[in-house]
Design a protein around this motif. Sequence first.
Motif, PDB file in Angstrom:
ATOM      1  N   ALA A 278     -10.970   8.863  29.837  1.00  0.00           N
ATOM      2  CA  ALA A 278      -9.573   9.303  29.399  1.00  0.00           C
ATOM      3  C   ALA A 278      -9.671   9.515  27.856  1.00  0.00           C
ATOM      4  O   ALA A 278      -8.974  10.268  27.265  1.00  0.00           O
ATOM      5  N   ILE A 279     -10.222   8.357  27.197  1.00  0.00           N
ATOM      6  CA  ILE A 279     -10.054   8.448  25.766  1.00  0.00           C
ATOM      7  C   ILE A 279     -10.891   9.790  25.432  1.00  0.00           C
ATOM      8  O   ILE A 279     -10.629  10.187  24.259  1.00  0.00           O
ATOM      9  N   ALA A 280     -11.979   9.915  25.692  1.00  0.00           N
ATOM     10  CA  ALA A 280     -12.964  10.721  25.432  1.00  0.00           C
ATOM     11  C   ALA A 280     -12.254  12.319  25.447  1.00  0.00           C
ATOM     12  O   ALA A 280     -12.340  13.153  24.651  1.00  0.00           O
ATOM     13  N   ARG A 281     -11.440  12.684  26.664  1.00  0.00           N
ATOM     14  CA  ARG A 281     -10.849  13.801  26.828  1.00  0.00           C
ATOM     15  C   ARG A 281      -9.611  13.862  25.945  1.00  0.00           C
ATOM     16  O   ARG A 281      -9.498  14.746  25.305  1.00  0.00           O
ATOM     17  N   MET A 282      -8.934  12.771  25.732  1.00  0.00           N
ATOM     18  CA  MET A 282      -7.769  12.534  24.903  1.00  0.00           C
ATOM     19  C   MET A 282      -8.446  13.153  23.358  1.00  0.00           C
ATOM     20  O   MET A 282      -7.607  14.041  22.568  1.00  0.00           O
ATOM     21  N   ILE A 283      -9.380  12.913  23.005  1.00  0.00           N
ATOM     22  CA  ILE A 283      -9.974  13.086  21.667  1.00  0.00           C
ATOM     23  C   ILE A 283     -10.283  14.599  21.780  1.00  0.00           C
ATOM     24  O   ILE A 283      -9.796  15.578  20.669  1.00  0.00           O
ATOM     25  N   HIS A 284     -11.074  14.986  22.472  1.00  0.00           N
ATOM     26  CA  HIS A 284     -11.349  16.565  22.768  1.00  0.00           C
ATOM     27  C   HIS A 284     -10.107  17.399  22.784  1.00  0.00           C
ATOM     28  O   HIS A 284      -9.966  18.502  22.156  1.00  0.00           O
ATOM     29  N   GLU A 285      -9.189  16.983  23.491  1.00  0.00           N
ATOM     30  CA  GLU A 285      -8.032  18.043  23.776  1.00  0.00           C
ATOM     31  C   GLU A 285      -6.853  17.900  22.374  1.00  0.00           C
ATOM     32  O   GLU A 285      -6.470  19.071  22.094  1.00  0.00           O
ATOM     33  N   ARG A 286      -7.062  16.626  21.726  1.00  0.00           N
ATOM     34  CA  ARG A 286      -5.987  16.444  20.509  1.00  0.00           C
ATOM     35  C   ARG A 286      -6.777  17.121  19.367  1.00  0.00           C
ATOM     36  O   ARG A 286      -6.209  17.498  18.400  1.00  0.00           O
ATOM     37  N   LEU A 287      -8.135  16.705  19.422  1.00  0.00           N
ATOM     38  CA  LEU A 287      -8.517  16.916  17.932  1.00  0.00           C
ATOM     39  C   LEU A 287      -9.703  18.022  18.096  1.00  0.00           C
ATOM     40  O   LEU A 287     -10.267  18.514  16.940  1.00  0.00           O
ATOM     41  N   GLY A 288     -10.412  18.489  19.453  1.00  0.00           N
ATOM     42  CA  GLY A 288     -11.241  19.531  19.524  1.00  0.00           C
ATOM     43  C   GLY A 288     -12.580  19.087  19.327  1.00  0.00           C
ATOM     44  O   GLY A 288     -13.457  19.992  19.374  1.00  0.00           O
ATOM     45  N   TYR A 289     -13.109  17.984  19.145  1.00  0.00           N
ATOM     46  CA  TYR A 289     -14.254  17.432  18.886  1.00  0.00           C
ATOM     47  C   TYR A 289     -15.083  17.247  20.074  1.00  0.00           C
ATOM     48  O   TYR A 289     -14.450  17.158  21.401  1.00  0.00           O
ATOM     49  N   LYS A 290     -16.418  17.550  20.190  1.00  0.00           N
ATOM     50  CA  LYS A 290     -17.316  17.472  21.062  1.00  0.00           C
ATOM     51  C   LYS A 290     -17.444  16.015  21.393  1.00  0.00           C
ATOM     52  O   LYS A 290     -17.163  15.147  20.551  1.00  0.00           O
ATOM     53  N   PHE A 291     -17.779  15.701  22.737  1.00  0.00           N
ATOM     54  CA  PHE A 291     -17.586  14.386  23.116  1.00  0.00           C
ATOM     55  C   PHE A 291     -18.752  14.048  24.094  1.00  0.00           C
ATOM     56  O   PHE A 291     -19.238  14.945  24.715  1.00  0.00           O
ATOM     57  N   HIS A 292     -19.158  12.844  24.134  1.00  0.00           N
ATOM     58  CA  HIS A 292     -19.957  12.239  25.280  1.00  0.00           C
ATOM     59  C   HIS A 292     -19.560  10.973  25.595  1.00  0.00           C
ATOM     60  O   HIS A 292     -19.007  10.246  24.822  1.00  0.00           O
ATOM     61  N   TRP A 293     -19.667  10.697  26.839  1.00  0.00           N
ATOM     62  CA  TRP A 293     -19.118   9.358  27.077  1.00  0.00           C
ATOM     63  C   TRP A 293     -20.150   8.468  28.142  1.00  0.00           C
ATOM     64  O   TRP A 293     -20.844   9.232  28.841  1.00  0.00           O
ATOM     65  N   ALA A 294     -20.295   7.327  27.829  1.00  0.00           N
ATOM     66  CA  ALA A 294     -21.289   6.407  28.590  1.00  0.00           C
ATOM     67  C   ALA A 294     -20.575   5.384  29.399  1.00  0.00           C
ATOM     68  O   ALA A 294     -19.429   4.778  28.762  1.00  0.00           O
ATOM     69  N   ILE A 295     -20.835   5.101  30.666  1.00  0.00           N
ATOM     70  CA  ILE A 295     -20.361   3.940  31.396  1.00  0.00           C
ATOM     71  C   ILE A 295     -21.521   3.394  31.932  1.00  0.00           C
ATOM     72  O   ILE A 295     -22.172   3.507  32.925  1.00  0.00           O
ATOM     73  N   PRO A 296     -21.822   2.224  31.099  1.00  0.00           N
ATOM     74  CA  PRO A 296     -23.097   1.489  31.587  1.00  0.00           C
ATOM     75  C   PRO A 296     -22.855   0.779  33.156  1.00  0.00           C
ATOM     76  O   PRO A 296     -23.646   0.379  33.882  1.00  0.00           O
ATOM     77  N   ASP A 297     -21.550   0.304  33.452  1.00  0.00           N
ATOM     78  CA  ASP A 297     -21.175  -0.220  34.586  1.00  0.00           C
ATOM     79  C   ASP A 297     -22.160  -1.354  35.011  1.00  0.00           C
ATOM     80  O   ASP A 297     -22.288  -2.090  34.051  1.00  0.00           O
ATOM     81  N   TYR A 298     -22.525  -1.481  36.068  1.00  0.00           N
ATOM     82  CA  TYR A 298     -23.436  -2.603  36.455  1.00  0.00           C
ATOM     83  C   TYR A 298     -24.673  -2.795  35.724  1.00  0.00           C
ATOM     84  O   TYR A 298     -25.174  -3.870  35.466  1.00  0.00           O
ATOM     85  N   LEU A 299     -25.144  -1.816  34.935  1.00  0.00           N
ATOM     86  CA  LEU A 299     -26.367  -1.937  34.120  1.00  0.00           C
ATOM     87  C   LEU A 299     -25.921  -3.149  33.051  1.00  0.00           C
ATOM     88  O   LEU A 299     -26.928  -3.812  32.855  1.00  0.00           O
ATOM     89  N   GLN A 300     -24.646  -3.027  32.460  1.00  0.00           N
ATOM     90  CA  GLN A 300     -24.547  -4.066  31.454  1.00  0.00           C
ATOM     91  C   GLN A 300     -24.551  -5.553  31.957  1.00  0.00           C
ATOM     92  O   GLN A 300     -24.724  -6.457  31.031  1.00  0.00           O
ATOM     93  N   ARG A 301     -24.454  -5.801  33.094  1.00  0.00           N
ATOM     94  CA  ARG A 301     -24.396  -7.176  33.486  1.00  0.00           C
ATOM     95  C   ARG A 301     -25.462  -7.422  34.440  1.00  0.00           C
ATOM     96  O   ARG A 301     -25.586  -8.601  34.679  1.00  0.00           O
ATOM     97  N   ALA A 302     -26.510  -6.852  34.440  1.00  0.00           N
ATOM     98  CA  ALA A 302     -27.712  -6.876  35.228  1.00  0.00           C
ATOM     99  C   ALA A 302     -29.155  -6.583  34.522  1.00  0.00           C
ATOM    100  O   ALA A 302     -30.176  -6.299  34.999  1.00  0.00           O
ATOM    101  N   GLY A 303     -28.781  -6.509  33.142  1.00  0.00           N
ATOM    102  CA  GLY A 303     -30.101  -6.028  32.281  1.00  0.00           C
ATOM    103  C   GLY A 303     -31.026  -7.388  32.157  1.00  0.00           C
ATOM    104  O   GLY A 303     -31.153  -7.785  31.110  1.00  0.00           O
TER     105      GLY A 303
END
Lengths: 420, 420
Positions: A278-303
């Motif tokens: 939601a934040i990534a798209r908000m930035i894209h829609e309001r400011l027009g910047y290209k964006f990437h987003w990551a969701i490490p999800d389970y990876l962050q607690r299983a490393g």
Amino acid sequence: MARSNLLYAHSGGVTAVINATASAVIGAARAHPERIGKVLAAHRGILGVLAEDLIETAALDEAALQRLSLRPGGVFGSCRFDLPQTATADGRRVMDRLFEVFAAHDIGHFIYNGGNGSMDVVGRLRDAAQQRGYPLVCIGAPKTVDNDIVGTDCCPGFGSAAKYLATSMLEAGLDIRSMAGSRGSVFVMEVMGRNTGWLAAATALAAGGDADAPPHIVLVPEAGFDEEVFLAEVRRVTERLGYCTITVAEGIRRADGSPIVEKSREGGYVQLGGAGSAIARMIHERLGYKFHWAIPDYLQRAGGHWLSAVDREQALAVGRAAVEMALDGRNGCFPAIRRLGEAPYRWEVGTEDAAAIANLERTLPVAFMRTDGLHVTAAARDYIRPLIEGEVPQPTAGGLPDYGALALQPVARRLPPWQA
Amino acid sequence: MARSNLLYAHSGGVTAVINATASAVIGAARAHPERIGKVLAAHRGILGVLAEDLIETAALDEAALQRLSLRPGGVFGSCRFDLPQTATADGRRVMDRLFEVFAAHDIGHFIYNGGNGSMDVVGRLRDAAQQRGYPLVCIGAPKTVDNDIVGTDCCPGFGSAAKYLATSMLEAGLDIRSMAGSRGSVFVMEVMGRNTGWLAAATALAAGGDADAPPHIVLVPEAGFDEEVFLAEVRRVTERLGYCTITVAEGIRRADGSPIVEKSREGGYVQLGGAGSAIARMIHERLGYKFHWAIPDYLQRAGGHWLSAVDREQALAVGRAAVEMALDGRNGCFPAIRRLGEAPYRWEVGTEDAAAIANLERTLPVAFMRTDGLHVTAAARDYIRPLIEGEVPQPTAGGLPDYGALALQPVARRLPPWQA
């Protein structure tokens, strides 16, 4: 003192070091054969107790315990299950069953390895045992990547997840900086933490104290999200540096408490993604910047390949301490980490009452948040820094961590099946 | 032979080992002071050449080069920029400018470190130099996490991303297995790879050859996605094991070529998320299972803390070989990895013609995909396995990789500004 068996159970979401605590419980319990007979584990947490689905840990030799202490995830299985209120009919029925299982397997010590909710169960089991005159010592062992348990300076599981996420932001930051262009590039990483910003704050360690280094913005639930203030900062950073990196805690909310959700192209709010997208798209829609987003999800607690040595040490320590507390009859308590000093970081294990802190939630103190709500302070970094210290060598095979295979031996059932 | 300067540039998406190639180019070029004067790097790739935005690498001493060789991201900056066709007015203008910059800085050797598109540029620059009678030797150096360059057995950058993703699936798999419940739990991880399934296939290494181990399903673009066949397999796995783990390549398509996109609750297809979230929601809506999904995004190609030693060795080797090829006048060529044997894995660096393979795309062979299109074969695992072998110790500070700070020294401009 009578000799009885010990039962260990995971509870709630697992971590990269919850098995370390389990291995320490088993190892410490074995050191007291005069007081503790068998060391059993519940399969899938409290649901396994109800189902009389128990595991005999005697088959795990010293080498297997060592391996277990390095393996992420919860080897015995865990669950999210809220024990119904004791005063209800369902609550009495569940409690009756738990004590039937305890009695059938001569359980005199129960160690419950979980978070805030689990500490509530520890207190309630202690009370129920006393009312029933059943000789049970019930001890909590803290565990959560969210770091939100009250009464302990930090929670085993947090340090390794914090190290994983700070490293991820550092590395992804080097990548996106390489790709920064004239049209602006934004990178958003959504992290766990439920209603708290501890894990989000940990990513600030990637920057040291450099205001130009990733992460440039850290959004935590405690601060309250203001879209206009946030977008102005994204624009300011991007215009200065050509890119902007942002950590978003999964639980961020607006000041009025409303969650940040995906906004569909039609204009209506539809919960189609998490806070990060939601934040990534908000930035894209309001400011027009290209964006990437990551969701490490389970990876962050299983490393497991990138554990914090301090975190693992504390996970082992609370496991050992829980057994000592059980033998000392500290019924309804849990071992808590106490910070004794900084530089060098020193800590010890103290004792806390589980019922007193049950279901509370430890949030980021105001002093850990920048006043504009868009980053954390040096005080936050100073608190978290020692918890990610040190690396833990893992055995590898074929280029991957070698977590091994552990044969788990079920305990024969002695009771009729449980009807959930 | 005349002495001239060498110019190095990153191109396209960066990797965890592209700086290793850069450091090897710089080190190898310095070893030939009789032929190579200055070793310059373009800031932000070919855009930096056009802007005459160049970096003097002499300030990087041996210790700095060693550090650079361990640092993810592209330290000189990269870009995605398609060189306009040479025959067009814009193409001529761009090509004129490139050669003005080459001439102004006495560039006689150009090493372009990129993927398929970059190999096209290498061939075109060689042709343009010959037409102009400008003494330039232009050499490619392969790089991409996607592993899709034709003519080389594998691509530097792929092995480390493959190791990262296989480790991630292994670890997240241990986590979700802990949490598997009666209602079924599904974990989806979306990986890079553009139109190819090489990175998705790499996650199969997590399972070894165990059909019950994660990942249970691997979706690759080459196989064509069939929703009903896929959902039937998800159901079969989840009913048997209580959970199901799925790798989704970002580029998966249906058999008719249509992409897999997010389906809104209104029923219309709206591109609101990537393939991973679309697949996760499809499972939830059709089968009712709980789901988690992860998008490692840049983390998978920037994992300097968990490099493949083989990948890094190959990244260094193509850097050294590119300089040797430049000195040998192998204009328009690139160093390619050739596989000489398995068990033990042996490889060498050969020479390929850049123009011959430019803009082609190396996809998974049919023998690497299971016939039902839902997983990869032992042949795929055998091919990828040696590429993730070996670990690379990283210096750390405060619990994080210590990638250091590199001071980059700009080269004074000699030309009027470029109007893009």
